[in-house]
Scaffold this motif. Structure first.
Motif, PDB file in Angstrom:
ATOM      1  N   SER A 175      12.921 -50.048   5.635  1.00  0.00           N
ATOM      2  CA  SER A 175      14.244 -50.494   6.506  1.00  0.00           C
ATOM      3  C   SER A 175      13.671 -51.913   7.146  1.00  0.00           C
ATOM      4  O   SER A 175      12.651 -52.011   7.570  1.00  0.00           O
ATOM      5  CB  SER A 175      14.287 -49.591   7.761  1.00  0.00           C
ATOM      6  OG  SER A 175      15.441 -50.274   8.461  1.00  0.00           O
ATOM      7  N   THR A 176      14.724 -52.659   7.078  1.00  0.00           N
ATOM      8  CA  THR A 176      14.388 -54.183   7.850  1.00  0.00           C
ATOM      9  C   THR A 176      15.280 -54.397   8.744  1.00  0.00           C
ATOM     10  O   THR A 176      15.728 -55.396   9.269  1.00  0.00           O
ATOM     11  CB  THR A 176      14.498 -55.435   6.688  1.00  0.00           C
ATOM     12  OG1 THR A 176      15.939 -55.141   6.151  1.00  0.00           O
ATOM     13  CG2 THR A 176      13.660 -55.105   5.579  1.00  0.00           C
ATOM     14  N   VAL A 177      16.089 -52.920   9.146  1.00  0.00           N
ATOM     15  CA  VAL A 177      17.308 -53.442  10.312  1.00  0.00           C
ATOM     16  C   VAL A 177      16.357 -53.784  11.501  1.00  0.00           C
ATOM     17  O   VAL A 177      15.365 -53.035  11.971  1.00  0.00           O
ATOM     18  CB  VAL A 177      18.055 -52.054  10.413  1.00  0.00           C
ATOM     19  CG1 VAL A 177      18.933 -52.309  11.606  1.00  0.00           C
ATOM     20  CG2 VAL A 177      18.604 -51.675   9.095  1.00  0.00           C
ATOM     21  N   SER A 178      16.953 -54.639  12.363  1.00  0.00           N
ATOM     22  CA  SER A 178      16.324 -55.117  13.443  1.00  0.00           C
ATOM     23  C   SER A 178      16.953 -54.300  14.647  1.00  0.00           C
ATOM     24  O   SER A 178      17.992 -53.682  14.530  1.00  0.00           O
ATOM     25  CB  SER A 178      16.527 -56.517  13.938  1.00  0.00           C
ATOM     26  OG  SER A 178      18.148 -56.805  14.115  1.00  0.00           O
ATOM     27  N   ARG A 179      16.119 -54.158  15.904  1.00  0.00           N
ATOM     28  CA  ARG A 179      16.582 -53.340  16.970  1.00  0.00           C
ATOM     29  C   ARG A 179      18.078 -54.097  17.369  1.00  0.00           C
ATOM     30  O   ARG A 179      19.088 -53.205  17.625  1.00  0.00           O
ATOM     31  CB  ARG A 179      15.709 -53.687  18.187  1.00  0.00           C
ATOM     32  CG  ARG A 179      16.187 -52.873  19.379  1.00  0.00           C
ATOM     33  CD  ARG A 179      15.227 -52.951  20.543  1.00  0.00           C
ATOM     34  NE  ARG A 179      15.575 -51.902  21.479  1.00  0.00           N
ATOM     35  CZ  ARG A 179      16.296 -52.142  22.691  1.00  0.00           C
ATOM     36  NH1 ARG A 179      16.749 -53.384  22.613  1.00  0.00           N
ATOM     37  NH2 ARG A 179      16.808 -51.430  23.534  1.00  0.00           N
ATOM     38  N   GLU A 180      18.220 -55.235  17.449  1.00  0.00           N
ATOM     39  CA  GLU A 180      19.527 -55.827  17.843  1.00  0.00           C
ATOM     40  C   GLU A 180      20.565 -55.547  16.996  1.00  0.00           C
ATOM     41  O   GLU A 180      21.521 -55.075  17.300  1.00  0.00           O
ATOM     42  CB  GLU A 180      19.310 -57.488  17.853  1.00  0.00           C
ATOM     43  CG  GLU A 180      18.530 -58.158  18.790  1.00  0.00           C
ATOM     44  CD  GLU A 180      17.036 -57.569  18.787  1.00  0.00           C
ATOM     45  OE1 GLU A 180      16.517 -57.651  17.804  1.00  0.00           O
ATOM     46  OE2 GLU A 180      16.604 -57.410  19.979  1.00  0.00           O
ATOM     47  N   GLU A 181      20.494 -55.542  15.591  1.00  0.00           N
ATOM     48  CA  GLU A 181      21.335 -55.054  14.536  1.00  0.00           C
ATOM     49  C   GLU A 181      21.808 -53.787  14.753  1.00  0.00           C
ATOM     50  O   GLU A 181      23.089 -53.444  14.938  1.00  0.00           O
ATOM     51  CB  GLU A 181      20.937 -55.194  13.353  1.00  0.00           C
ATOM     52  CG  GLU A 181      21.132 -56.506  12.491  1.00  0.00           C
ATOM     53  CD  GLU A 181      20.401 -56.571  11.171  1.00  0.00           C
ATOM     54  OE1 GLU A 181      20.921 -56.204  10.408  1.00  0.00           O
ATOM     55  OE2 GLU A 181      19.082 -56.654  11.164  1.00  0.00           O
ATOM     56  N   ALA A 182      20.845 -52.962  15.104  1.00  0.00           N
ATOM     57  CA  ALA A 182      21.006 -51.396  15.362  1.00  0.00           C
ATOM     58  C   ALA A 182      21.875 -51.096  16.472  1.00  0.00           C
ATOM     59  O   ALA A 182      22.795 -50.237  16.610  1.00  0.00           O
ATOM     60  CB  ALA A 182      19.595 -50.724  15.154  1.00  0.00           C
ATOM     61  N   ILE A 183      21.396 -51.766  17.667  1.00  0.00           N
ATOM     62  CA  ILE A 183      22.025 -51.542  18.896  1.00  0.00           C
ATOM     63  C   ILE A 183      23.547 -51.922  18.934  1.00  0.00           C
ATOM     64  O   ILE A 183      24.400 -51.216  19.367  1.00  0.00           O
ATOM     65  CB  ILE A 183      21.240 -52.358  20.150  1.00  0.00           C
ATOM     66  CG1 ILE A 183      19.724 -51.744  20.208  1.00  0.00           C
ATOM     67  CG2 ILE A 183      22.098 -52.421  21.321  1.00  0.00           C
ATOM     68  CD1 ILE A 183      19.759 -50.516  20.971  1.00  0.00           C
ATOM     69  N   SER A 184      24.026 -53.027  18.247  1.00  0.00           N
ATOM     70  CA  SER A 184      25.188 -53.386  18.056  1.00  0.00           C
ATOM     71  C   SER A 184      25.938 -52.428  17.163  1.00  0.00           C
ATOM     72  O   SER A 184      27.269 -52.178  17.253  1.00  0.00           O
ATOM     73  CB  SER A 184      25.354 -55.080  17.733  1.00  0.00           C
ATOM     74  OG  SER A 184      25.490 -55.214  16.330  1.00  0.00           O
ATOM     75  N   PHE A 185      25.300 -52.017  16.066  1.00  0.00           N
ATOM     76  CA  PHE A 185      25.977 -51.095  15.254  1.00  0.00           C
ATOM     77  C   PHE A 185      26.418 -49.859  15.948  1.00  0.00           C
ATOM     78  O   PHE A 185      27.714 -49.177  15.571  1.00  0.00           O
ATOM     79  CB  PHE A 185      24.949 -50.570  14.107  1.00  0.00           C
ATOM     80  CG  PHE A 185      25.456 -49.379  13.257  1.00  0.00           C
ATOM     81  CD1 PHE A 185      26.264 -49.924  12.067  1.00  0.00           C
ATOM     82  CD2 PHE A 185      25.202 -48.343  13.367  1.00  0.00           C
ATOM     83  CE1 PHE A 185      26.744 -49.044  11.279  1.00  0.00           C
ATOM     84  CE2 PHE A 185      25.532 -47.359  12.433  1.00  0.00           C
ATOM     85  CZ  PHE A 185      26.213 -47.643  11.418  1.00  0.00           C
TER      86      PHE A 185
END
Length: 361
Positions: A175-185
């Motif tokens: 996984s290369t998902v950042s915390r920021e991307e994930a939180i906004s998801f």
């Protein structure tokens, strides 16, 4: 030129059996793209939906496991078992497998038993520190047995065992998902500490009830929540979170890589696969072992991590009073979070699927 090998993969019932099976299938395909893979599962179980989603064919057997809570429901078992043997026989006639892999769960038993009778090489994967019944019965005649932890000689012939760890889904390992991307998801606030609560693919009643009762406390302490409830609790969970901000609730999370990336602290059962994933994502965890798992293996799994200082444990019976308190205290203690992260990271295994696939090929 030799045609591709044909391999059946059998088992399922829960995500803890299905996801490693899919990881092994993907690793086999990567190693040898000509391999043909057919899954065999139990009709009406989770694998019938998850395996096709992963792009593989699956055949369902009419089979049920031994019901520990209601003995009357076991009356039809012998008939179902006999019927499933006939179903497996006709699948083998059509597919003609070169090898069979069993990942645990009762649908693996008739498939691997028939393969052994026919002299087809059989491979077992045992994800827990306490071997399941099907696997114990099949182990004597298996070609190779892949296990998650050492000390499995009490269940299997020592010379057949290979310690590989547990295969974790590739989208989580890579996984290369950042915390920021994930939180906004999940539509949450990047400034707040995020708790991820997962009760396994089928949900966990005691965790859900504790989280439900603790929502006001989480809110008061400025914590937000990604809450996978499982099907049985979904409506009640959504009801409890209605009108409150900072709580994402659903029965199942299909993007687990996003859930793990969003999480600062994880609440989870202590199934072998859940633990393998938490080690790979290196997150502080509060484990609530399911006390009715066979031979109480989840408590053994969690105890191993607690001994190593790699996780915290709250007993199931104490979840209602202690779980949210423990989580809130951990959320306020950054040094303890860091300590848990460092310890759990050292236990991660990221290539179990490759090791297993190479041994089978």
């Amino acid at each position: 030129m030799q045609m591709g090998k044909r391999i059946v993969i059998a088992g399922g019932g829960t995500g803890g059996h299905i996801f490693p099976a899919i990881a092994i299938a993907n690793a086999l395909k990567k190693l040898d793209p000509t391999v043909e893979i057919l899954f065999i599962g139990a009709r009406g179980k989770m694998e019938m939906e998850k395996v096709p989603q992963a792009g593989y064919q699956i055949e369902g057997l009419d089979i049920a496991g031994f019901n520990r809570s209601s003995l009357i429901k076991n009356i039809s078992l012998p008939f179902k078992l006999v019927k499933s043997f006939f179903q497996v026989r006709s699948i083998f006639k059509r597919f003609r497998p070169d090898a069979a892999i069993g990942v645990g769960g009762y649908s693996s038993f008739p498939v691997l038993r028939l393969a052994q009778q026919k002299g087809i090489p059989t491979y077992l994967h045992e994800s827990n520190s306490f071997a399941g019944k099907s696997n114990q019965l099949l182990g004597k005649n298996a070609t190779r047995i892949f296990v998650a932890t050492d000390g499995m000689e009490k269940f299997f012939p020592a010379e057949k065992i290979l310690v590989t760890g547990n295969p974790v889904r590739a989208n989580i390992v890579n996984s290369t998902v950042s915390r920021e991307e994930a939180i906004s998801f999940f539509g949450l606030d990047p400034a707040k500490t995020t708790i991820l609560s997962i009760g396994g693919s089928l949900g966990a009643k005691s965790i859900n009830e504790a989280v439900e009762a603790g929502l006001p406390m989480l809110e008061q302490n400025g914590l937000q929540l990604v809450w996978q409830t499982g099907k049985p609790f979904a409506e009640r969970g959504k009801q409890a979170a209605r009108g409150k901000t900072g709580f994402w609730v659903d029965e199942f999370i299909s993007q687990m890589d996003y859930a793990y990336a969003a999480a600062d602290i994880i609440i989870s059962r202590a199934g072998a696969m859940a633990i393998a994933e938490i080690c790979v994502v290196k997150k502080p965890a509060v484990l609530v072992p399911y006390p009715f798992a066979a031979e109480d293996h989840q408590t053994i799994n969690a105890g191993r991590l607690v001994e190593k200082g790699a996780a915290l444990m709250v007993k199931d019976a104490a979840a209602k009073t202690d779980l949210v308190n423990t989580v809130v205290a951990l959320a306020k203690n950054e040094a303890q979070q860091q300590e848990l992260k460092n310890k759990i990271a050292s236990l991660a295994v990221t290539n179990a699927d490759e090791v297993i696939a190479k041994n089978i090929i």
